[in-house]
Design a protein around this motif. Structure first.
Motif, mmCIF file in Angstrom:
data_model
loop_
_atom_site.group_PDB
_atom_site.id
_atom_site.type_symbol
_atom_site.label_atom_id
_atom_site.label_comp_id
_atom_site.label_asym_id
_atom_site.label_seq_id
_atom_site.Cartn_x
_atom_site.Cartn_y
_atom_site.Cartn_z
ATOM 1 N N VAL A 1 0.858 -1.183 0.000
ATOM 2 C CA VAL A 1 0.000 0.000 0.000
ATOM 3 C C VAL A 1 0.894 1.233 0.000
ATOM 4 C CG1 VAL A 1 -1.801 1.276 1.197
ATOM 5 C CG2 VAL A 1 -1.803 -1.229 1.253
ATOM 6 N N GLU A 2 0.694 2.080 -0.992
ATOM 7 C CA GLU A 2 1.448 3.326 -1.089
ATOM 8 C C GLU A 2 0.466 4.463 -1.289
ATOM 9 O OE1 GLU A 2 3.857 3.773 -4.564
ATOM 10 O OE2 GLU A 2 5.124 5.292 -3.632
ATOM 11 N N ARG A 3 0.454 5.401 -0.346
ATOM 12 C CA ARG A 3 -0.441 6.565 -0.437
ATOM 13 C C ARG A 3 -1.879 6.127 -0.692
ATOM 14 N NH1 ARG A 3 3.374 10.310 -4.382
ATOM 15 N NH2 ARG A 3 5.190 10.327 -3.028
ATOM 16 N N ASN A 4 -2.301 5.143 0.058
ATOM 17 C CA ASN A 4 -3.660 4.606 0.011
ATOM 18 C C ASN A 4 -3.982 3.860 -1.280
ATOM 19 O OD1 ASN A 4 -4.407 5.594 2.584
ATOM 20 N ND2 ASN A 4 -4.740 7.620 1.703
ATOM 21 N N VAL B 1 -3.527 0.431 -3.350
ATOM 22 C CA VAL B 1 -3.188 -0.961 -3.065
ATOM 23 C C VAL B 1 -2.649 -1.614 -4.322
ATOM 24 C CG1 VAL B 1 -4.058 -3.205 -2.307
ATOM 25 C CG2 VAL B 1 -4.968 -1.088 -1.288
#
Length: 113
Positions: free
Chosen positions: A96-99, A101
């Motif tokens: 997960v990166e900056r919300n 997925v």
């Protein structure tokens, strides 16, 4: 963003496997970063996660599996020991990166004699 899982295979009960997730870029960009699995006819479930630098495991695998990361190799690993037939599933890495997925490709793990 790409995540590519590998390392699955056929192993006898009690055996070990190490799964690897190759990540495009710095693995620490993802929080959490972890492994899920999906057995036939079942929902995908969380196996292990790294959240804010801390590891967490499902009760089913606690004490047998270990998640770790190697940023120099852009890889996240899942060391699986004392494997049981019920560990048979397709294993996926997830970040997960900056919300957002991101799911990796799956790798099949089969535990059977």
């Amino acid at each position: 963003v790409q995540l590519q899982a590998s390392g699955g295979g056929l192993v006898e009960p009690g055996g070990s496997l190490r799964l690897s997730c190759l990540v495009s870029g710095n693995i620490f960009r993802f929080n959490p970063m972890g492994w899920y699995r999906q057995a036939p006819g079942k929902q995908r479930e969380l196996v292990a996660n790294i959240v804010d630098g801390h590891t967490m495991y499902s009760e089913d695998v606690k004490g047998r599996f270990t998640i770790s990361g190697d940023n120099a190799k852009n890889r996240v690993y899942l060391q699986m020991n004392s494997l049981k037939p019920e560990d048979t599933a397709v294993y996926y890495c997830r970040g997960v990166e900056r919300n957002m997925v991101y799911w990796g490709t799956g790798t099949q793990v089969t535990v059977s004699s």
